[in-house]
Design an enzyme around this catalytic site. Sequence first.
Site, PDB file in Angstrom:
ATOM      1  N   ASP A   1      -1.871  -1.987  10.257  1.00  0.00           N
ATOM      2  CA  ASP A   1      -2.237  -1.953   8.839  1.00  0.00           C
ATOM      3  C   ASP A   1      -2.831  -3.273   8.334  1.00  0.00           C
ATOM      4  O   ASP A   1      -3.228  -3.369   7.171  1.00  0.00           O
ATOM      5  CB  ASP A   1      -1.005  -1.642   7.974  1.00  0.00           C
ATOM      6  CG  ASP A   1      -0.494  -0.230   8.191  1.00  0.00           C
ATOM      7  OD1 ASP A   1      -1.266   0.608   8.683  1.00  0.00           O
ATOM      8  OD2 ASP A   1       0.681   0.028   7.866  1.00  0.00           O
TER       9      ASP A   1
ATOM     10  N   LYS B   1       0.851  -1.214   0.000  1.00  0.00           N
ATOM     11  CA  LYS B   1       0.000   0.000   0.000  1.00  0.00           C
ATOM     12  C   LYS B   1       0.868   1.238   0.000  1.00  0.00           C
ATOM     13  O   LYS B   1       2.026   1.203   0.444  1.00  0.00           O
ATOM     14  CB  LYS B   1      -0.945   0.030   1.206  1.00  0.00           C
ATOM     15  CG  LYS B   1      -0.282   0.041   2.596  1.00  0.00           C
ATOM     16  CD  LYS B   1       0.209   1.384   3.102  1.00  0.00           C
ATOM     17  CE  LYS B   1       0.937   1.274   4.427  1.00  0.00           C
ATOM     18  NZ  LYS B   1       1.849   2.350   4.747  1.00  0.00           N
TER      19      LYS B   1
END
Length: 314
Positions: free
Chosen positions: A136, A11
């Site tokens: 995350d 990401k």
Amino acid sequence: MHTVTIEAPAKINLTLDVIGKRSDGYHELETVMHQVNLYDRIILEARPAGIELATNSSQIPLDQENLVYKAALVILKKYQPGAGVKIYIEKNIPVGAGLAGGSTDAAAVLAGINYLYDCRLSRQQLLEMAAAIGSDVAFCLSGQYYQPRPGVLLGQGVTAVARGRGELLESLPARFIPYILIVKPDFELSTAQVYSELDLESVEQFPDTKSFLQVWNKGDIINISVYMANVLESVSIRKKPEIGIIKSRLMETGALNALMSGSGPSVFAIFSDEEAACRAYRVFKKDYREVYLTSSYSRSEAVASKRNPINYGD
Ligand code: ATP
């Protein structure tokens, strides 16, 4: 033998804001995360007992310290006691880079074991386990959930605003960014240390997340790049000025904008055309080992027509 292969995408943080410090010591975040087409490959093989790890990387631990081990332990202990798994990590995402390499591997293992052993866990159960493993992991898991079964993708990567410690997710409409260049300098930064040195009083530029979300919804790439901002940059650039130099050089090569991802040290840039992006790739490749010309994470030709391309305002 029963095996499953899963792609685990990295990401980037298109915005990252720290709203304050919580009583549990964590920072209260507001960050827009976006999956890119740079991914590890995780291969799971059912075993009668134990958790065994193997990898092509010399940079990650192969014991309980690996987030993947933690993920396998949590889900097996709770939902498949007595069973084991062999996990192969094909590492392509740079390590300690601010690209959530460990988190995405852990998310892939949760989704993969759920499938491998037919645990039939709900999205909510998986997300709760993910959030307990790392900040995350829940975001990365939400991407895995788009796969009807591991290794078979519906074609869209995920973009979401993450709040709280990063576990409170609000999905955003899918947008395809075609040219993203990521430069990872040859050093790592400790996420914990960067956060601990953050002094909100001295931050010069906070992201305007509300405006970012408005332009994201419109798919307006020029303004998406304008509103990209990360409060952690001030800390990381102070510690490692090279990050600031990479940013400036990316802008000189014609990027719409360039930003550090997460707590760094990776810097990514968005380009409006292939030629400029390729030129920048060649320039940076002369000086850096880890340079990636990529795009948003997206799979399957069948859904290509349903992509929501970013509009360039022309
Ligand atoms: P984030 O963006 O979530 O802060 P990061 O990209 O900065 O993460 P990682 O690549 O996840 O950082 O690595 C951080 C540390 O975690 C490294 O020092 C690494 O040794 C350790 N680690 C444990 N498991 C893994 C894994 N499967 N992949 C990568 N790193 C791992």
